[in-house]
Enzyme design. Structure first.
Site, PDB file in Angstrom:
ATOM      1  CB  CYS B  88      -0.959  -0.008   1.179  1.00  0.00           C
ATOM      2  SG  CYS B  88      -1.904  -1.541   1.254  1.00  0.00           S
ATOM      3  CG  HIS B 335      -6.419   1.990   0.676  1.00  0.00           C
ATOM      4  ND1 HIS B 335      -5.294   2.573   0.156  1.00  0.00           N
ATOM      5  CD2 HIS B 335      -5.984   0.924   1.418  1.00  0.00           C
ATOM      6  CE1 HIS B 335      -4.223   1.889   0.565  1.00  0.00           C
ATOM      7  NE2 HIS B 335      -4.609   0.885   1.322  1.00  0.00           N
TER       8      HIS B 335
END
Lengths: 387, 387
Positions: B88, B335
């Site tokens: 991420c 996200h």
């Protein structure tokens, strides 16, 4: 921009390493490189890891951090680790990022590693097809043997390359690989071995194709002016160049010329302020035999259309005018895709140190690498020299 | 080392973008960034793309070249493109490589993009589990909600954080996201929304978790001394820092402290020669609500154990002492993992230009970003300032 040197290099055997995991391979190559550079973990500022498809091969992303952790750089040391990926050029690009990190002054001592664990899955060809344009090539059935077969057909048609000349690329690379103790295939072959092998995608046969392999390699770089602190035989990075192209082969103006190799090669020679004839050996990306011929032409070593004859004459073998792929290349040394670009640098280091044993190029002063992603959508090229 | 500035930024809407492909999203964000920077393709020297798991989400690796090709930089221009991946934190690292490329002098005008197309697959949680230690965490069933739930349990036990304080992180981020036209969830919620939502991994509930999203973002960087050629409002990169840690959570000495955030934060403030109080806003990696609390503590903005109270008091909301995640954060803005780190930079640019509309932090002069891979095995942090 600071000048950069390679001060250490390590490699695992390439092959079907059933007993060795992804992280084990990284640790082996990494520790060898650190020992070779006389460097300890506390001195490492950053790490770059080239890996093409760990997500699909072993279900693991975030492999920069994984590798740093398993070589002891993660926990207390908090060494920043970054994975870079450009298909089969991932290793070369990891090396380039390490060079950039040192050149910029952001970091001093940096590890560049490459790794792939490919033999644990059944669908390696489909995983590898992720390096092409999935929507417009792979979904239509054009896997890499098919794509490079199209390049070979186009080349043979344009330049009159013979099937025998093409086979000689594999014969020569096996001759070199038989002299590399880390190579996957350490046996010499003949033209007949190639010509009688299974047809994969006409005109390419099994022995025109690099294998599916496991393996890892690592090198350490630092500022050139600090290199002698660590080794008596630092190797200077004279050029670092990269170029891109369309991801799909069908969008190129000429199948037989990799525009990105031409662009990266020109940039590399300009940076190094060298002429082609200064280069004593070159490691190029022979994922298929035809790719090696295109590479030495597109880098400017021989005229377009003449690489087959040049190879047939033995000029690309050790002892010839331009030894190509003394490591055995992807064909014989093996092709764990993320590791290949770092293995090329490893081989350049061995040659320039004069430590390449039975495959040593006499008097090697300048060497070059060319690492390709896909059918040439990414090319990264480096030139190295003795200090 | 040359100083670097951001001269343009572009973003797609974040969300479930069923009608928009991976390459379409990249093209949209990339073209917006180029237009914002008043730059044309011929001026671009290099591109870095952050994407965590395109291989598993869409069967496509080599996405640096893919993206460059589809925004028109691949074919004739041969612009080199490199994908970087650290789960991420991939976007933040793509930005950092772009900064390094400019700082080193290797390149002048560079695109940093981030992208992820996550909603086309059914097993996103398993794909994301590739950011953890597959062998020692994911195979044992520890997916990310479970890992962050362990962090939350440890934190609540040590510091007396209440469930209501934790919920307030989500409430505040939705308040911000409701003011961001690109956010996935543009609705305000209450503590009750969080506390009554489905339990995912105790104590974390659905509204403690960031969603699965599609989206892309891109920014353009160049040497600071050239920035005014392109824009009246360049944003200076005051610091670029990265740190690593063990990939597995169970190998950390303290679950509630991300050592890599501490290390990257300290490095960033040292580079920028700034004290914490100089920062007017911060974008942190709230993949789960607990992560935001740890982040603002580990970056040194508040004492360990006090972030819950600080949040409850409204100090992290726009108008408070330290507005956190004015974009809505991962929780409300969405996200798309590879895009998140670039979105943070995009938000910093909006705020520092004074163009953040209803979520503008008055008089913002200095902003910071913190982007996390996994449970903290990679952290990358940047500090930005008005010129």
């Amino acid at each position: 921009m600071r000048e950069v040197a390679v001060i250490g290099a390590g490699i695992t055997a390439f092959g079907e390493l059933w007993d060795t995991s992804f992280r084990d391979m990284c640790a082996e190559a990494g520790v060898k490189a650190l020992e070779d550079a006389n460097v300890v973990g506390e001195q490492i500022d950053a790490m770059f890891v080239g890996s093409m498809s760990a997500g699909r091969f072993i279900g693991q992303e975030h492999v920069g951090a994984l590798v740093a952790d398993y070589v002891g750089l993660g926990g207390d040391l908090h060494v920043p680790a970054t994975r870079v990926e450009a298909a089969c050029a991932s290793g070369g690009l990891a090396f380039r990022q390490a060079v950039a990190a040192v050149a910029s002054g952001m970091s001093d001592i940096v590890v560049a590693a490459g790794v792939e664990k490919m033999t644990d899955v059944a669908d390696a060809t489909d995983v590898l097809a992720g390096a092409a344009d999935r929507e417009w090539e792979s979904f239509a059935g054009a896997t890499f043997p098919g794509l490079y077969a199209m390049i070979a057909c186009d080349y043979m048609n344009k330049y009159g390359l013979t099937r025998e000349q093409l086979a000689q690329v594999a014969v020569k690379n096996h001759y070199h690989g038989a002299r590399n103790p880390y190579a996957q295939f350490r046996s010499e072959i003949t033209q007949s071995t190639v010509l009688k092998s299974t047809l994969v995608a006409s005109p390419l046969r099994l022995f025109d194709c690099s294998p599916v392999s496991d393996g890892a390699a690592a090198v350490i770089v630092c500022p050139l002016d600090r290199a002698k602190e660590f080794t008596d035989t630092p190797i200077k990075v004279l050029a670092s160049a990269q170029a891109g192209d369309t991801i799909a082969l069908h969008d190129r103006p000429d199948f037989s010329t990799m525009g990105a190799t031409v662009a990266a090669g020109n940039s590399a020679f300009k940076q190094a302020k060298l002429e082609r004839k200064a280069v004593n050996f070159v490691e190029v990306h022979d994922c298929f035999t035809i790719a090696e011929l295109c590479a030495i032409e597109d880098l400017g070593f021989v005229q377009k259309g003449t690489a087959g004859k040049f190879t047939e004459e033995g000029q690309t073998q050790i002892g010839g005018k331009l030894p190509v792929n003394t490591s055995g290349g992807l064909k014989s040394c093996g092709h764990p895709v993320g590791a290949t670009g770092i293995k090329q640098v490893w081989e350049a280091v061995q040659q320039l140190r004069g430590e390449a044993g039975k495959r040593q190029v006499d008097g090697a002063e300048i060497g070059m690498t060319q690492n390709v992603g896909g059918t040439g959508a990414t090319v990264v090229s480096h030139i190295f020299g003795r200090v």
